[in-house]
Design a protein around this motif. Structure first.
Motif, mmCIF file in Angstrom:
data_model
loop_
_atom_site.group_PDB
_atom_site.id
_atom_site.type_symbol
_atom_site.label_atom_id
_atom_site.label_comp_id
_atom_site.label_asym_id
_atom_site.label_seq_id
_atom_site.Cartn_x
_atom_site.Cartn_y
_atom_site.Cartn_z
ATOM 1 N N ARG A 198 -0.333 2.855 -11.615
ATOM 2 C CA ARG A 198 0.323 1.375 -11.745
ATOM 3 C C ARG A 198 0.279 0.989 -10.099
ATOM 4 N NH1 ARG A 198 5.006 1.385 -12.915
ATOM 5 N NH2 ARG A 198 5.328 3.608 -12.723
ATOM 6 N N TYR A 199 -0.011 -0.360 -9.811
ATOM 7 C CA TYR A 199 0.058 -0.871 -8.602
ATOM 8 C C TYR A 199 1.748 -0.989 -8.276
ATOM 9 C CZ TYR A 199 -4.858 -1.756 -8.111
ATOM 10 O OH TYR A 199 -6.140 -1.743 -8.183
ATOM 11 N N VAL A 200 2.033 -0.815 -6.982
ATOM 12 C CA VAL A 200 3.253 -0.962 -6.731
ATOM 13 C C VAL A 200 3.452 -1.942 -5.537
ATOM 14 C CG1 VAL A 200 4.367 0.902 -7.581
ATOM 15 C CG2 VAL A 200 3.692 1.030 -5.186
ATOM 16 N N PHE A 201 2.220 -2.138 -4.854
ATOM 17 C CA PHE A 201 2.016 -3.183 -3.714
ATOM 18 C C PHE A 201 0.697 -3.253 -3.638
ATOM 19 C CE2 PHE A 201 0.825 -3.906 0.677
ATOM 20 C CZ PHE A 201 1.626 -5.110 1.075
ATOM 21 N N TYR A 202 0.507 -4.783 -3.261
ATOM 22 C CA TYR A 202 -0.957 -4.970 -2.529
ATOM 23 C C TYR A 202 -0.822 -6.110 -1.230
ATOM 24 C CZ TYR A 202 -1.240 -7.834 -6.570
ATOM 25 O OH TYR A 202 -0.890 -9.000 -7.747
ATOM 26 N N ASN A 203 -1.901 -6.429 -0.654
ATOM 27 C CA ASN A 203 -1.553 -7.289 0.084
ATOM 28 C C ASN A 203 -2.107 -8.504 -0.202
ATOM 29 O OD1 ASN A 203 -4.077 -6.284 0.994
ATOM 30 N ND2 ASN A 203 -3.896 -6.509 3.268
ATOM 31 N N ARG A 204 -2.309 -9.751 0.652
ATOM 32 C CA ARG A 204 -2.880 -10.959 0.469
ATOM 33 C C ARG A 204 -4.473 -10.789 0.384
ATOM 34 N NH1 ARG A 204 -0.944 -14.595 4.628
ATOM 35 N NH2 ARG A 204 1.131 -14.249 3.467
ATOM 36 N N SER A 205 -5.010 -10.006 1.244
ATOM 37 C CA SER A 205 -6.274 -9.772 1.009
ATOM 38 C C SER A 205 -6.969 -9.267 -0.145
ATOM 39 C CB SER A 205 -6.944 -9.081 2.391
ATOM 40 O OG SER A 205 -8.345 -8.888 2.529
ATOM 41 N N PHE A 206 -6.371 -8.467 -0.759
ATOM 42 C CA PHE A 206 -6.236 -7.535 -1.958
ATOM 43 C C PHE A 206 -6.284 -8.580 -3.087
ATOM 44 C CE2 PHE A 206 -5.415 -5.447 -5.956
ATOM 45 C CZ PHE A 206 -6.179 -4.374 -5.677
ATOM 46 N N ALA A 207 -5.065 -9.521 -2.736
ATOM 47 C CA ALA A 207 -5.079 -10.525 -3.969
ATOM 48 C C ALA A 207 -6.115 -11.531 -4.010
ATOM 49 C CB ALA A 207 -3.649 -11.046 -3.839
ATOM 50 N N SER A 208 -6.565 -11.889 -2.562
ATOM 51 C CA SER A 208 -7.533 -12.875 -2.771
ATOM 52 C C SER A 208 -8.918 -12.454 -3.051
ATOM 53 C CB SER A 208 -7.750 -13.256 -1.003
ATOM 54 O OG SER A 208 -8.493 -14.268 -0.922
ATOM 55 N N GLN A 209 -9.174 -11.233 -2.998
ATOM 56 C CA GLN A 209 -10.649 -10.828 -3.449
ATOM 57 C C GLN A 209 -10.326 -10.862 -4.859
ATOM 58 O OE1 GLN A 209 -11.812 -6.599 -2.663
ATOM 59 N NE2 GLN A 209 -12.774 -6.501 -4.582
ATOM 60 N N TYR A 210 -9.330 -10.461 -5.527
ATOM 61 C CA TYR A 210 -9.558 -10.666 -6.984
ATOM 62 C C TYR A 210 -8.964 -12.019 -7.709
ATOM 63 C CZ TYR A 210 -10.509 -5.344 -6.951
ATOM 64 O OH TYR A 210 -11.127 -4.499 -6.604
ATOM 65 N N GLY A 211 -8.514 -12.721 -6.800
ATOM 66 C CA GLY A 211 -8.118 -14.318 -7.220
ATOM 67 C C GLY A 211 -6.877 -14.162 -8.008
ATOM 68 N N ILE A 212 -6.156 -13.456 -7.522
ATOM 69 C CA ILE A 212 -4.755 -13.256 -8.420
ATOM 70 C C ILE A 212 -3.368 -13.398 -7.300
ATOM 71 C CG2 ILE A 212 -5.766 -11.198 -9.750
ATOM 72 C CD1 ILE A 212 -4.404 -9.336 -8.008
ATOM 73 N N GLY A 213 -2.360 -13.666 -7.998
ATOM 74 C CA GLY A 213 -1.166 -13.775 -7.295
ATOM 75 C C GLY A 213 -0.692 -12.294 -6.732
ATOM 76 N N GLN A 214 0.189 -12.505 -5.566
ATOM 77 C CA GLN A 214 0.635 -11.135 -5.018
ATOM 78 C C GLN A 214 1.543 -10.524 -5.858
ATOM 79 O OE1 GLN A 214 0.476 -12.189 -0.376
ATOM 80 N NE2 GLN A 214 0.835 -10.095 -1.077
ATOM 81 N N LYS A 215 1.870 -10.812 -6.953
ATOM 82 C CA LYS A 215 2.680 -9.920 -7.784
ATOM 83 C C LYS A 215 2.270 -9.720 -9.233
ATOM 84 C CE LYS A 215 6.725 -10.168 -5.188
ATOM 85 N NZ LYS A 215 6.939 -9.080 -4.284
ATOM 86 N N GLU A 216 0.974 -10.427 -9.474
ATOM 87 C CA GLU A 216 0.394 -10.446 -10.726
ATOM 88 C C GLU A 216 -0.036 -9.059 -11.192
ATOM 89 O OE1 GLU A 216 -3.535 -12.570 -12.791
ATOM 90 O OE2 GLU A 216 -2.465 -13.472 -11.050
ATOM 91 N N TRP A 217 -0.258 -8.232 -10.403
ATOM 92 C CA TRP A 217 -0.832 -6.871 -11.069
ATOM 93 C C TRP A 217 0.541 -5.876 -10.667
ATOM 94 C CZ3 TRP A 217 -6.662 -6.023 -9.601
ATOM 95 C CH2 TRP A 217 -7.315 -6.907 -9.897
ATOM 96 N N ILE A 218 1.408 -6.189 -10.127
ATOM 97 C CA ILE A 218 2.464 -4.949 -9.754
ATOM 98 C C ILE A 218 2.772 -4.434 -11.263
ATOM 99 C CG2 ILE A 218 4.520 -4.696 -9.008
ATOM 100 C CD1 ILE A 218 2.629 -5.103 -6.934
ATOM 101 N N GLY A 219 2.881 -3.255 -11.329
ATOM 102 C CA GLY A 219 3.218 -2.583 -12.659
ATOM 103 C C GLY A 219 2.117 -2.425 -13.675
ATOM 104 N N ARG A 220 0.755 -2.766 -13.071
ATOM 105 C CA ARG A 220 -0.098 -2.599 -13.894
ATOM 106 C C ARG A 220 -1.303 -1.705 -13.462
ATOM 107 N NH1 ARG A 220 -1.793 -8.801 -15.666
ATOM 108 N NH2 ARG A 220 -3.094 -7.721 -17.210
ATOM 109 N N ALA A 221 -2.212 -0.946 -14.017
ATOM 110 C CA ALA A 221 -3.174 0.036 -13.665
ATOM 111 C C ALA A 221 -4.376 -0.738 -13.784
ATOM 112 C CB ALA A 221 -3.019 1.183 -14.502
#
Length: 197
Positions: A98-121
């Motif tokens: 499960r994701y606990v953190f990712y940075n802005r560049s990671f979020a930008s690659q997938y077109g997601i918000g900075q908290k959208e995948w937190i807690g998800r695998a």
């Protein structure tokens, strides 16, 4: 004052001690009538030197703790800013993926918000074939406990295929839990140039 006003008077007093240190007293003086009705002055003093020393030590410790907390907050702020402006994709996962953190560049690659995948695998958010590959690399890093380097392909939010050089490694968090960290460097253009040559 205590005799004149009839009310108890509290005061702080300092006297020299036998070893040259000051002794601090909290004194209470109050009027008292004897059996014949004559007004007298009574008083009691309590040595509060130890209490004052403890208060001073506590205040000093609180000041130091406050300064450390401010320093830690400043360090955390700088680290957060550094991670967010990095052009590399940076992520942290729990052992279960499960994701606990990712940075802005990671979020930008997938077109997601900075908290959208937190807690998800990965299997919750990516196509199965990509999620399987990522989880396999994650497990390798977790099992070996060393840096695992891989060249992986993934898609960005526009559907374009990216080639990423990814470094995965483990570390212990403040509670002693094993965490997985990753840094992915976009080498798509470099690979294209090499293929063109």
């Amino acid at each position: 004052l205590a005799q004149q006003g009839g009310d108890p008077v509290e005061s702080a007093e300092v006297t020299p001690g036998p070893n040259g240190e000051d002794i601090h007293w909290k004194s209470y003086k109050f009027p008292l009538r004897d059996q014949s009705g004559s007004l007298m002055l009574a008083g009691i003093s309590v040595d509060v030197t130890g209490d004052l020393k403890k208060e001073a030590q506590l205040e000093s410790a609180l000041r130091e703790t406050s300064m450390l907390a401010k320093g830690l907050q400043a360090s955390q702020f700088l680290l957060q800013k550094f991670l967010d402006v990095s052009p590399n994709r940076i992520f942290l996962k729990a052992q279960d993926g499960r994701y606990v953190f990712y940075n802005r560049s990671f979020a930008s690659q997938y077109g997601i918000g900075q908290k959208e995948w937190i807690g998800r695998a990965d299997h919750d958010v990516l196509p199965k074939e990509i999620a399987d590959r990522f989880r396999e690399s994650d497990r390798l890093a977790l099992d070996r406990g060393e840096v695992i380097e891989a060249v992986e392909q993934s898609r960005n939010s526009d559907g374009a295929i990216l080639t990423l050089k990814t470094l995965r490694f483990t570390y212990k968090d403040a509670d002693g839990r094993t965490m997985l960290a990753g840094v992915a460097i976009d080498i798509t253009e470099e690979v294209k140039r090499q293929e063109a040559l």
